[in-house]
Design a protein around this motif. Structure first.
Motif, PDB file in Angstrom:
ATOM      1  N   LYS A  61     -17.137  94.476  96.874  1.00 56.20           N
ATOM      2  CA  LYS A  61     -17.555  93.198  97.427  1.00 56.20           C
ATOM      3  C   LYS A  61     -17.343  92.109  96.393  1.00 56.20           C
ATOM      4  CE  LYS A  61     -21.381  91.228 100.100  1.00 56.20           C
ATOM      5  NZ  LYS A  61     -22.754  91.486 100.619  1.00 56.20           N
ATOM      6  N   GLY A  62     -16.590  91.080  96.776  1.00 55.89           N
ATOM      7  CA  GLY A  62     -16.289  89.994  95.848  1.00 55.89           C
ATOM      8  C   GLY A  62     -17.419  88.996  95.749  1.00 55.89           C
ATOM      9  N   ASP A  63     -17.278  88.062  94.815  1.00 59.79           N
ATOM     10  CA  ASP A  63     -18.307  87.026  94.623  1.00 59.79           C
ATOM     11  C   ASP A  63     -18.438  86.129  95.852  1.00 59.79           C
ATOM     12  OD1 ASP A  63     -18.734  88.008  92.099  1.00 59.79           O
ATOM     13  OD2 ASP A  63     -17.345  86.596  91.138  1.00 59.79           O
ATOM     14  N   ASP A  64     -17.380  86.123  96.672  1.00 62.33           N
ATOM     15  CA  ASP A  64     -17.408  85.285  97.869  1.00 62.33           C
ATOM     16  C   ASP A  64     -18.101  85.983  99.048  1.00 62.33           C
ATOM     17  OD1 ASP A  64     -15.570  87.240  98.338  1.00 62.33           O
ATOM     18  OD2 ASP A  64     -13.875  85.901  98.722  1.00 62.33           O
ATOM     19  N   GLY A  65     -18.611  87.204  98.787  1.00 60.29           N
ATOM     20  CA  GLY A  65     -19.313  87.939  99.837  1.00 60.29           C
ATOM     21  C   GLY A  65     -18.402  88.753 100.731  1.00 60.29           C
ATOM     22  N   LEU A  66     -17.077  88.647 100.513  1.00 69.57           N
ATOM     23  CA  LEU A  66     -16.119  89.415 101.312  1.00 69.57           C
ATOM     24  C   LEU A  66     -15.767  90.716 100.600  1.00 69.57           C
ATOM     25  CD1 LEU A  66     -13.721  86.506 102.368  1.00 69.57           C
ATOM     26  CD2 LEU A  66     -15.663  87.462 103.656  1.00 69.57           C
ATOM     27  N   HIS A  67     -15.245  91.672 101.366  1.00 67.94           N
ATOM     28  CA  HIS A  67     -14.866  92.960 100.786  1.00 67.94           C
ATOM     29  C   HIS A  67     -13.358  93.009 100.549  1.00 67.94           C
ATOM     30  CE1 HIS A  67     -18.889  94.116 102.221  1.00 67.94           C
ATOM     31  NE2 HIS A  67     -18.826  95.050 101.292  1.00 67.94           N
ATOM     32  N   TYR A  68     -12.992  93.655  99.457  1.00 67.94           N
ATOM     33  CA  TYR A  68     -11.597  93.776  99.060  1.00 67.94           C
ATOM     34  C   TYR A  68     -11.274  95.231  98.733  1.00 67.94           C
ATOM     35  CZ  TYR A  68     -11.777  88.700  98.601  1.00 67.94           C
ATOM     36  OH  TYR A  68     -11.926  87.360  98.857  1.00 67.94           O
ATOM     37  N   GLU A  69      -9.981  95.533  98.792  1.00 72.04           N
ATOM     38  CA  GLU A  69      -9.524  96.881  98.453  1.00 72.04           C
ATOM     39  C   GLU A  69      -8.589  96.786  97.243  1.00 72.04           C
ATOM     40  OE1 GLU A  69      -7.623 100.859 100.595  1.00 72.04           O
ATOM     41  OE2 GLU A  69      -7.511  98.921 101.614  1.00 72.04           O
ATOM     42  N   LYS A  70      -8.922  97.528  96.203  1.00 73.28           N
ATOM     43  CA  LYS A  70      -8.115  97.532  94.993  1.00 73.28           C
ATOM     44  C   LYS A  70      -7.303  98.820  94.947  1.00 73.28           C
ATOM     45  CE  LYS A  70      -8.385  97.117  89.962  1.00 73.28           C
ATOM     46  NZ  LYS A  70      -9.298  96.976  88.798  1.00 73.28           N
ATOM     47  N   PHE A  71      -5.976  98.690  94.805  1.00 76.36           N
ATOM     48  CA  PHE A  71      -5.077  99.842  94.814  1.00 76.36           C
ATOM     49  C   PHE A  71      -4.818 100.340  93.392  1.00 76.36           C
ATOM     50  CE2 PHE A  71      -4.477  97.614  98.744  1.00 76.36           C
ATOM     51  CZ  PHE A  71      -4.273  98.611  99.683  1.00 76.36           C
ATOM     52  N   ALA A  72      -4.209 101.525  93.309  1.00 83.00           N
ATOM     53  CA  ALA A  72      -3.994 102.167  92.010  1.00 83.00           C
ATOM     54  C   ALA A  72      -3.143 101.312  91.082  1.00 83.00           C
ATOM     55  CB  ALA A  72      -3.344 103.537  92.216  1.00 83.00           C
ATOM     56  N   ASP A  73      -2.242 100.494  91.628  1.00 81.89           N
ATOM     57  CA  ASP A  73      -1.372  99.656  90.787  1.00 81.89           C
ATOM     58  C   ASP A  73      -2.030  98.335  90.407  1.00 81.89           C
ATOM     59  OD1 ASP A  73      -1.369  98.301  93.173  1.00 81.89           O
ATOM     60  OD2 ASP A  73       0.798  98.402  93.506  1.00 81.89           O
ATOM     61  N   GLY A  74      -3.287  98.162  90.776  1.00 83.57           N
ATOM     62  CA  GLY A  74      -4.019  96.952  90.427  1.00 83.57           C
ATOM     63  C   GLY A  74      -3.997  95.873  91.492  1.00 83.57           C
ATOM     64  N   THR A  75      -3.195  96.067  92.513  1.00 85.11           N
ATOM     65  CA  THR A  75      -3.128  95.093  93.604  1.00 85.11           C
ATOM     66  C   THR A  75      -4.458  95.032  94.351  1.00 85.11           C
ATOM     67  OG1 THR A  75      -0.778  95.602  93.894  1.00 85.11           O
ATOM     68  CG2 THR A  75      -1.879  94.411  95.682  1.00 85.11           C
ATOM     69  N   VAL A  76      -4.864  93.807  94.691  1.00 86.10           N
ATOM     70  CA  VAL A  76      -6.117  93.618  95.427  1.00 86.10           C
ATOM     71  C   VAL A  76      -5.821  92.877  96.725  1.00 86.10           C
ATOM     72  CG1 VAL A  76      -8.390  92.540  95.427  1.00 86.10           C
ATOM     73  CG2 VAL A  76      -7.511  93.598  93.340  1.00 86.10           C
ATOM     74  N   ASN A  77      -6.264  93.450  97.835  1.00 88.69           N
ATOM     75  CA  ASN A  77      -6.082  92.817  99.137  1.00 88.69           C
ATOM     76  C   ASN A  77      -7.422  92.700  99.855  1.00 88.69           C
ATOM     77  OD1 ASN A  77      -3.278  92.600  98.951  1.00 88.69           O
ATOM     78  ND2 ASN A  77      -2.943  94.652  99.788  1.00 88.69           N
ATOM     79  N   PRO A  78      -7.599  91.649 100.637  1.00 87.90           N
ATOM     80  CA  PRO A  78      -8.846  91.544 101.416  1.00 87.90           C
ATOM     81  C   PRO A  78      -8.910  92.670 102.449  1.00 87.90           C
ATOM     82  CG  PRO A  78      -7.281  89.839 102.074  1.00 87.90           C
ATOM     83  CD  PRO A  78      -6.701  90.493 100.856  1.00 87.90           C
ATOM     84  N   LEU A  79     -10.096  93.164 102.693  1.00 91.60           N
ATOM     85  CA  LEU A  79     -10.278  94.241 103.661  1.00 91.60           C
ATOM     86  C   LEU A  79     -10.270  93.629 105.065  1.00 91.60           C
ATOM     87  CD1 LEU A  79     -10.850  97.315 103.733  1.00 91.60           C
ATOM     88  CD2 LEU A  79     -13.264  96.744 103.956  1.00 91.60           C
ATOM     89  N   LEU A  80      -9.297  94.040 105.854  1.00 89.23           N
ATOM     90  CA  LEU A  80      -9.156  93.492 107.199  1.00 89.23           C
ATOM     91  C   LEU A  80      -9.912  94.360 108.195  1.00 89.23           C
ATOM     92  CD1 LEU A  80      -5.349  92.621 107.128  1.00 89.23           C
ATOM     93  CD2 LEU A  80      -7.294  91.102 106.673  1.00 89.23           C
ATOM     94  N   THR A  81     -10.898  93.804 108.823  1.00 88.00           N
ATOM     95  CA  THR A  81     -11.644  94.530 109.847  1.00 88.00           C
ATOM     96  C   THR A  81     -12.234  93.548 110.838  1.00 88.00           C
ATOM     97  OG1 THR A  81     -13.507  96.003 110.297  1.00 88.00           O
ATOM     98  CG2 THR A  81     -13.733  94.536 108.420  1.00 88.00           C
TER      99      THR A  81
END
Length: 487
Positions: A61-81
């Motif tokens: 959970k980010g500081d903005d209150g949204l959830h993100y997914e961090k991948f093994a290569d360091g890439t971070v994407n917002p969790l789409l749901t």
């Protein structure tokens, strides 16, 4: 009637969105639960019971209150749901809390009737065997075929074939809550688009569920089970009501066919006069070349004293073979391999027994044929809107009226009364033929799954006066509408 299938789905959806039980601010947040899940997983890796997933992602959970997914290569994407969930719940990938493994293949020749261990395939028990390896209550996911993605549990010590996936899950997560979560995911939609649908472990691992605190998981399962128990009761009561409605319908029609539903009137023209009108109409049709000479020959009924329909009827009634009062036509099925005969677009309605339902009129059909099929197979002869049809094979005695010009298969007949004022006789036959055609007491002793033409010809029709036919039609249809409302 309550649609219990929709009700079950709604209850499950509410459960998985945190709307089935109230939130408790004193519950330990799911983030603490995640710490224990990770600790348990590290211990299993340390014990070499599982391997570390090099491609494992982390949801945070980010500081903005949204959830993100961090991948093994360091890439971070917002969790789409699109699913909303309470703040103290946690989105988590299934790969973090469960593992799946395939069952063990078993040849059909190894299945026995006297085995002491049930064998589970893609959807439940498919036989028995002499040994097993899976404990009672183990969670399974159908892997192959029509039931790929279905969720079930073993009811006892069992053998599981490779048509199913065996689920082992974190001890930190409530197993029953996990089962509900898997059902809510609709895993069947993840199957490969091949002739034989298959679901893989990797597709399952990538799915995200929303995890509540431990206490809430238990409360949700308990509340869900309580509500489903009530749905089961509703379902049982509705089935009993449906059976009662069927019995009542049968009784009303029996009473109608015995001349006891509507009062007699000595001023009515007896049914014998109606038969004379039918004979005159048949003669006219013969002279115009519309029917054959053989159609003028009337069938005699051999009256059986034990036959229910030869009990005392009103003097104004007659018992007549169906052939004497109607002409009928058997349908056809165009060659299913001929692509020129069938269409998925706008076409001509072709009716099968599957299209015949509880509604009086048939409007839509599952399949349609081309104009080419109408001309070449049916020679342009179709049954017009309003025609009475009846099934006489497999499901005997289903009746409907056509909502539009149509054709049908060879398990169905189109029925045309020779003389019929305002469709009174047609509507009467619509009501009584399901009873007559399925009665083991008809003079032909009709039983089994098929009627041939000879048996159809001699179906014994209790024929009231025209006025009584009309009143029977009105009263029975009113009664059926009432039954439909209450059942």
């Amino acid at each position: 009637m309550i649609d219990t299938k929709v009700l079950r789905e709604k209850i499950l959806d509410l459960a998985m969105r945190g709307k089935l039980v109230p939130q408790d601010p004193n519950d330990e947040p799911a983030s603490e639960l995640l710490k224990r899940i990770k600790a348990e997983k590290e211990e299993l890796i340390k014990q070499k019971k599982i391997k570390r997933d090099k491609n494992e992602t982390e949801i945070f959970k980010g500081d903005d209150g949204l959830h993100y997914e961090k991948f093994a290569d360091g890439t971070v994407n917002p969790l789409l749901t699109t699913l909303d969930f309470p703040d103290n719940w946690l989105p988590i990938k299934l790969s973090q809390i469960l593992r799946v493994s395939s069952g063990k293949s078993l040849k059909r020749t190894q299945l026995t009737e006297d085995g002491n261990v049930p064998v589970y395939g893609a959807h439940g028990i498919m036989g028995s065997y002499s040994e097993g390896f899976i404990e009672k209550g183990t969670l399974l996911i159908g892997r192959v075929g029509f039931y790929a993605g279905s969720i079930m549990r073993t009811k006892e010590f069992s053998w599981v074939t490779d048509n199913s996936l065996i689920v082992s899950s974190s001890s930190v997560v409530n197993s029953n809550f996990l089962e509900l979560s898997l059902k809510h995911l609709n895993l069947g939609s993840l199957t490969s688009q091949t002739a034989q649908p298959v679901i893989s472990g990797q597709k399952i691992y990538s799915q995200i569920i929303f995890l509540p605190p431990v206490n809430e998981q238990t409360k949700i399962v308990d509340s869900y089970n309580e509500l489903i128990s009530k749905v089961n009761t509703i379902e049982k009561e509705q089935e009993q009501l449906k059976q009662l409605a069927t019995q009542l319908k049968q009784k009303v029609l029996d009473v109608a066919m015995q001349g006891k539903l509507v009062p007699q009137d000595s001023n009515d023209e007896p049914a014998s006069v109606l038969l004379e009108k039918i004979r005159a109409e048949k003669q006219r049709l013969y002279e115009e070349g519309k029917i054959k000479k053989k159609d003028l020959v009337e069938t005699e009924l051999v009256k059986d004293g034990d036959n229910a329909y030869y009990q005392k009827l009103p003097d104004s009634w007659e018992i007549v073979p169906l052939k004497n009062i109607v002409n009928y036509r058997i349908g056809k099925t165009p060659n299913t391999k001929n692509k020129n005969y069938w269409t998925n677009h706008e076409g001509f309605p072709w009716i099968s027994i599957a299209d015949m339902g509880k509604d009086k009129y048939i409007g839509r059909t599952t399949r349609k044929i081309t104009n080419k099929a109408v001309e070449e197979v049916f020679k342009g002869i179709v049954s017009p809107k309003g025609t009475l049809i009846m099934s006489f094979k497999l499901s005997i005695g289903k009746t409907n009226l056509l909502g539009k010009n149509s054709v049908h298969n060879e398990a169905i007949i189109s029925i045309f009364p020779y003389w019929d004022n305002n469709n009174v006789l047609r509507n009467y036959l619509y009501l009584v033929l399901p009873i007559i055609s399925n009665s083991g007491e008809t003079i032909s002793a009709i039983k089994g799954k098929t009627l041939n033409s000879k048996k159809i010809d001699v179906l014994p029709i209790p024929l009231p006066t025209i006025r009584e036919q009309q009143e029977i039609n009105t009263k029975v249809m009113l009664f059926l509408r009432i039954l439909e409302i209450i059942s």
